[in-house]
Scaffold this motif. Structure first.
Motif, PDB file in Angstrom:
ATOM      1  N   SER A  55      38.285   2.836  -3.495  1.00  0.00           N
ATOM      2  CA  SER A  55      38.859   2.732  -2.152  1.00  0.00           C
ATOM      3  C   SER A  55      39.711   3.956  -1.839  1.00  0.00           C
ATOM      4  O   SER A  55      39.656   4.500  -0.728  1.00  0.00           O
ATOM      5  N   GLY A  56      40.490   4.403  -2.811  1.00  0.00           N
ATOM      6  CA  GLY A  56      41.332   5.583  -2.613  1.00  0.00           C
ATOM      7  C   GLY A  56      40.525   6.837  -2.371  1.00  0.00           C
ATOM      8  O   GLY A  56      40.905   7.688  -1.557  1.00  0.00           O
ATOM      9  N   MET A 141      39.813  -4.164  -2.506  1.00  0.00           N
ATOM     10  CA  MET A 141      40.979  -3.373  -2.861  1.00  0.00           C
ATOM     11  C   MET A 141      41.318  -2.359  -1.770  1.00  0.00           C
ATOM     12  O   MET A 141      40.427  -1.827  -1.099  1.00  0.00           O
ATOM     13  N   HIS A 142      42.621  -2.077  -1.629  1.00  0.00           N
ATOM     14  CA  HIS A 142      43.107  -1.072  -0.694  1.00  0.00           C
ATOM     15  C   HIS A 142      43.464   0.218  -1.437  1.00  0.00           C
ATOM     16  O   HIS A 142      44.037   0.173  -2.529  1.00  0.00           O
ATOM     17  N   GLY A 143      43.143   1.357  -0.828  1.00  0.00           N
ATOM     18  CA  GLY A 143      43.592   2.667  -1.307  1.00  0.00           C
ATOM     19  C   GLY A 143      44.278   3.379  -0.158  1.00  0.00           C
ATOM     20  O   GLY A 143      43.696   3.521   0.925  1.00  0.00           O
ATOM     21  N   ASP A 144      45.509   3.846  -0.357  1.00  0.00           N
ATOM     22  CA  ASP A 144      46.392   4.264   0.733  1.00  0.00           C
ATOM     23  C   ASP A 144      46.929   5.671   0.468  1.00  0.00           C
ATOM     24  O   ASP A 144      47.464   5.941  -0.615  1.00  0.00           O
ATOM     25  N   VAL A 237      50.322  -0.450 -10.035  1.00  0.00           N
ATOM     26  CA  VAL A 237      49.784   0.386  -8.968  1.00  0.00           C
ATOM     27  C   VAL A 237      50.709   0.309  -7.767  1.00  0.00           C
ATOM     28  O   VAL A 237      51.088  -0.778  -7.328  1.00  0.00           O
ATOM     29  N   PHE A 238      51.067   1.478  -7.247  1.00  0.00           N
ATOM     30  CA  PHE A 238      51.931   1.529  -6.066  1.00  0.00           C
ATOM     31  C   PHE A 238      51.794   2.886  -5.394  1.00  0.00           C
ATOM     32  O   PHE A 238      51.170   3.808  -5.933  1.00  0.00           O
ATOM     33  N   THR A 239      52.368   2.980  -4.202  1.00  0.00           N
ATOM     34  CA  THR A 239      52.392   4.257  -3.485  1.00  0.00           C
ATOM     35  C   THR A 239      53.760   4.905  -3.620  1.00  0.00           C
ATOM     36  O   THR A 239      54.778   4.230  -3.789  1.00  0.00           O
ATOM     37  N   ILE A 240      53.763   6.222  -3.529  1.00  0.00           N
ATOM     38  CA  ILE A 240      54.984   7.005  -3.321  1.00  0.00           C
ATOM     39  C   ILE A 240      54.727   7.810  -2.057  1.00  0.00           C
ATOM     40  O   ILE A 240      53.681   8.455  -1.931  1.00  0.00           O
ATOM     41  N   GLU A 241      55.648   7.786  -1.081  1.00  0.00           N
ATOM     42  CA  GLU A 241      55.375   8.401   0.209  1.00  0.00           C
ATOM     43  C   GLU A 241      56.648   8.904   0.891  1.00  0.00           C
ATOM     44  O   GLU A 241      57.062   8.385   1.936  1.00  0.00           O
ATOM     45  N   HIS A 279      50.541   9.242  -1.956  1.00  0.00           N
ATOM     46  CA  HIS A 279      49.405   8.920  -2.815  1.00  0.00           C
ATOM     47  C   HIS A 279      49.575   7.505  -3.362  1.00  0.00           C
ATOM     48  O   HIS A 279      50.700   6.998  -3.499  1.00  0.00           O
ATOM     49  N   THR A 280      48.450   6.880  -3.673  1.00  0.00           N
ATOM     50  CA  THR A 280      48.428   5.659  -4.477  1.00  0.00           C
ATOM     51  C   THR A 280      48.194   6.083  -5.922  1.00  0.00           C
ATOM     52  O   THR A 280      47.345   6.937  -6.198  1.00  0.00           O
ATOM     53  N   LEU A 281      48.933   5.499  -6.853  1.00  0.00           N
ATOM     54  CA  LEU A 281      48.804   5.887  -8.264  1.00  0.00           C
ATOM     55  C   LEU A 281      48.931   4.671  -9.168  1.00  0.00           C
ATOM     56  O   LEU A 281      49.398   3.608  -8.757  1.00  0.00           O
TER      57      LEU A 281
END
Length: 294
Positions: A55-56, A141-144, A237-241, A279-281
Motif C-alpha cells: 500500500s505504501g 492496509m493503509h500506507g500514508d 508501524v506508525f507515521t512520522i510527519e 513516511h510510514t515505517l
C-alpha cells in the motif's frame, strides 16, 4: 477567487467526489460518520508488514505522479484527479475519500496551510510551495506519506524551510529504535528545528497506521517529556510527519493555528509559510524500515 489582495489563501470551489469502481474494497469507515474505535495492536507480523509496504509503495508512486504535474497554472483539483486515477488503476482506494466526510482523494496544502488542505479550483502560482498527502488502502492496509514541493522558482528562505523539514523527518526516523520511548523522535525533530528558529506544530502528530488509518497511537514531533512514554517494539508501524513553520512561535517549540470553516484546512495563525514531510515505517531490531518508498 482563492486568494486575497495580500496573496493569502481563501477557500475555493470544491468539485464533487470522484467515483471509485465498486470492485475496489473500501475501508470500513466509508459511508459512516467516522471510523470504528480501533482495538487492535500497533505491531504487525511480517506478512502484514509486506501488505502495508505494498500500500505504501502504491501511495509513493501516486505521489510521484502528482508531483510530476506540479507547475504554475495547475489547480489543486487537477492534482487530486491525477492522484485519484493512479490509485484506482492500481486497485487501491484513496483513504481520505469519505474519511469523516472528507470529499477528495488527496490533501493539497499550499504555503500557510499546515495540513489537510482540500483540493479545489485554487491555481498554483510561481513561488508557492505545496504539500501533497496521499494514503492508499489496498488489501486491507493503509500506507500514508506526504512531501512538500516547489512550484517553479522559490526563494532561498523557502528552499531552506523545505530542505530542513525533509531533514527533520530523516532525523526523526534515525531516532527510531526498539526499547526507546517514542518521545525521542520528537526530541530529535524539535532540537534540529530550533537551530533555524522554526516553529514546530504540536497539535498535529504522527500516528499508528496499518489496518486502521489512525490507530490511536500518537507520535509527537516535539520534546513531550515526561509524557508519551510508549516504548517502541519490533513490528510497530506508525507515521512520522513533522510540520515546521517560519513564523514566530507563540510558545517555544509550537505554533498557533486556525482552522477554516470547512473543518479541515489548518493554517498558521500569522499566515507564515509551513512545510511537512511524512513516511510510514516499521520498527525493526536495528532501527526503522520505511514502508512508503516507490
Amino acid at each position: 477567487m482563492s486568494r486575497d489582495e495580500h496573496g493569502r489563501l481563501l477557500p475555493g470551489r470544491i468539485s464533487a467526489p470522484r467515483p471509485v469502481p465498486t470492485t475496489i474494497p473500501r475501508p470500513e469507515y466509508v459511508g459512516k460518520a467516522g471510523p470504528r474505535d480501533y482495538d487492535g495492536d500497533d505491531r504487525y507480523d511480517p506478512a502484514e508488514i509486506e501488505r502495508i509496504r505494498t500500500s505504501g509503495r502504491i501511495a509513493a508512486q501516486a505521489l510521484e505522479a502528482v508531483a510530476a504535474a506540479i507547475r504554475p497554472g495547475v489547480t489543486t483539483d487537477a492534482l487530486d484527479a491525477i492522484g485519484h486515477e493512479f490509485l484506482i488503476t492500481h486497485d487501491a482506494y484513496p483513504s481520505t475519500l469519505g474519511y469523516r466526510g472528507y470529499r477528495k482523494s488527496i490533501c493539497t496544502s499550499i504555503n500557510e496551510v499546515i495540513c489537510h488542505g482540500i483540493p479545489d479550483d485554487t491555481v498554483l502560482l510561481e513561488g508557492d510551495i505545496v504539500n501533497i498527502d496521499i494514503t492508499a488502502f489496498h488489501d486491507g492496509m493503509h500506507g500514508d506519506l506526504n512531501a512538500t514541493f516547489a512550484v517553479g522558482e522559490i526563494s532561498p528562505e523557502t528552499t531552506d524551510l523545505v530542505s530542513h523539514t525533509r531533514e527533520a523527518l530523516a532525523r526523526g526516523i534515525r531516532a527510531v529504535a526498539p526499547g526507546r520511548s517514542i518521545n525521542v523522535i520528537g526530541r530529535a525533530i524539535e532540537s534540529y528545528a530550533k537551530r533555524f528558529g522554526y516553529g514546530v506544530v504540536k497539535d498535529y502528530t504522527g500516528h499508528g497506521v496499518g489496518s486502521a488509518f489512525h490507530s490511536g497511537l500518537v507520535i509527537p514531533h516535539y520534546d513531550a517529556s515526561p509524557g508519551f512514554a510508549t516504548v517502541m517494539e519490533p513490528g510497530m508501524v506508525f507515521t512520522i510527519e513533522p510540520m515546521l513553520t517560519m513564523g514566530t512561535p507563540a510558545h517555544p517549540g509550537t505554533t498557533e493555528w486556525d482552522e477554516w470553516a470547512d473543518g479541515w484546512t489548518v493554517v498558521t495563525r500569522d499566515r507564515s509559510l509551513t512545510a511537512q514531510f511524512e513516511h510510514t515505517l516499521v520498527v525493526t531490531e536495528r532501527g526503522a524500515d520505511i514502508l512508503t518508498l516507490p
